[in-house]
Design a protein around this motif. Structure first.
Motif, PDB file in Angstrom:
ATOM      1  N   ALA A  29       0.689  -1.098  -0.087  1.00 10.86           N
ATOM      2  CA  ALA A  29       0.197   0.120   0.129  1.00 10.86           C
ATOM      3  C   ALA A  29       0.801   1.226   0.126  1.00 10.86           C
ATOM      4  O   ALA A  29       0.473   2.324  -0.772  1.00 10.86           O
ATOM      5  CB  ALA A  29      -0.959   0.060   1.020  1.00 10.86           C
ATOM      6  N   ALA A  30       2.138   1.131   0.775  1.00 12.52           N
ATOM      7  CA  ALA A  30       2.954   2.307   0.801  1.00 12.52           C
ATOM      8  C   ALA A  30       3.590   2.709  -0.393  1.00 12.52           C
ATOM      9  O   ALA A  30       3.780   3.886  -0.889  1.00 12.52           O
ATOM     10  CB  ALA A  30       4.055   2.109   2.017  1.00 12.52           C
ATOM     11  N   GLY A  31       3.623   1.622  -1.401  1.00 15.51           N
ATOM     12  CA  GLY A  31       4.260   1.905  -2.353  1.00 15.51           C
ATOM     13  C   GLY A  31       3.290   2.140  -3.819  1.00 15.51           C
ATOM     14  O   GLY A  31       3.851   2.299  -4.756  1.00 15.51           O
ATOM     15  N   GLN A  32       2.262   2.354  -3.443  1.00 20.07           N
ATOM     16  CA  GLN A  32       1.396   3.008  -4.340  1.00 20.07           C
ATOM     17  C   GLN A  32       1.733   4.338  -4.858  1.00 20.07           C
ATOM     18  O   GLN A  32       2.022   5.168  -3.751  1.00 20.07           O
ATOM     19  CB  GLN A  32      -0.232   2.694  -4.097  1.00 20.07           C
ATOM     20  CG  GLN A  32      -0.529   1.349  -3.882  1.00 20.07           C
ATOM     21  CD  GLN A  32      -0.581   0.575  -5.194  1.00 20.07           C
ATOM     22  OE1 GLN A  32      -0.941   0.870  -6.110  1.00 20.07           O
ATOM     23  NE2 GLN A  32       0.014  -0.672  -5.037  1.00 20.07           N
ATOM     24  N   PRO A  33       1.721   4.956  -5.943  1.00 20.46           N
ATOM     25  CA  PRO A  33       1.810   6.202  -6.520  1.00 20.46           C
ATOM     26  C   PRO A  33       0.778   7.272  -6.003  1.00 20.46           C
ATOM     27  O   PRO A  33      -0.126   7.732  -6.741  1.00 20.46           O
ATOM     28  CB  PRO A  33       1.822   6.234  -7.945  1.00 20.46           C
ATOM     29  CG  PRO A  33       1.085   5.110  -8.299  1.00 20.46           C
ATOM     30  CD  PRO A  33       1.092   4.249  -7.222  1.00 20.46           C
TER      31      PRO A  33
END
Length: 199
Positions: A29-33
């Motif tokens: 989730a944290a890696g989503q743009p």
């Protein structure tokens, strides 16, 4: 007394927290743009769902909605003909004309009506597991007997097991005049909160 089947199901419930899986889901989730926390609680729900499924790789393709329908004797306190109102809502749902049905069609959700206690004849098109022709008036005594309560819980277990195989995610709803009052009373009894605060 709780039935052996329900007791076995309750005792089989285990904590689902897998720290490693939670870390993978959170990192994904944290890696989503996008900005952090821009989806609010949705990120938490994704992690929660992944933990329930036991996997970081899942798709929500098969969606279902179980609408449980029953008549509630408490409506007699309001001089209301609850069964007539409930029957109208049930028929509208089964015809596809309810707001829930419109939402289901728009989102690709399979709607299922479950009759667990409607007064009168069974309506075609629903899943029929009638326990009684409605509950009794809970302001005058117990709304359901112990046997009826166990039967209702066992129906829920049966449908949950089927849903776990048939769907990736399921929503729950209720149809029945007085259902909100019954839910508030149950929440009050289970939580110890005053009924006025749960209605």
């Amino acid at each position: 007394m709780i039935s052996p089947k329900i007791r076995t199901a309750v005792e089989s419930i285990r904590p689902m927290l897998d720290q490693n899986l939670a870390a993978v889901l959170s990192a994904r989730a944290a890696g989503q743009p996008r900005r952090a926390l821009s989806l609010g609680r949705l990120d938490d729900l994704v992690v929660h769902y992944g933990l329930i499924r036991g996997s970081a790789n899942f798709e929500l393709r098969r969606k279902g909605l179980f609408a449980f329908a029953a008549d509630h004797g408490v409506m007699a306190e309001f001089g209301s003909d609850g069964p007539v109102q409930t029957l109208r809502d049930v028929r509208q749902f089964l015809r596809g004309g309810s707001a829930a049905q419109v939402h289901c069609r728009h989102c690709g959700i399979e709607p299922l009506l479950v009759n667990v206690g409607l007064a009168g004849e069974e309506e075609p098109g629903g899943l029929n597991f009638p326990i009684a022709p409605g509950t009794l008036n809970m302001t005058r005594g117990a709304a359901m007997s112990e046997d009826q309560t166990n039967a209702a819980l066992e129906i829920g277990l049966h449908l949950a097991a089927e849903a776990a195989v048939r769907f990736d995610v399921v929503g729950l709803a209720q149809i029945g005049a007085g259902g909100d009052l019954a839910a508030a009373a149950l929440l009050s009894a289970l939580s110890g909160r005053e009924a006025a605060g749960t209605a």
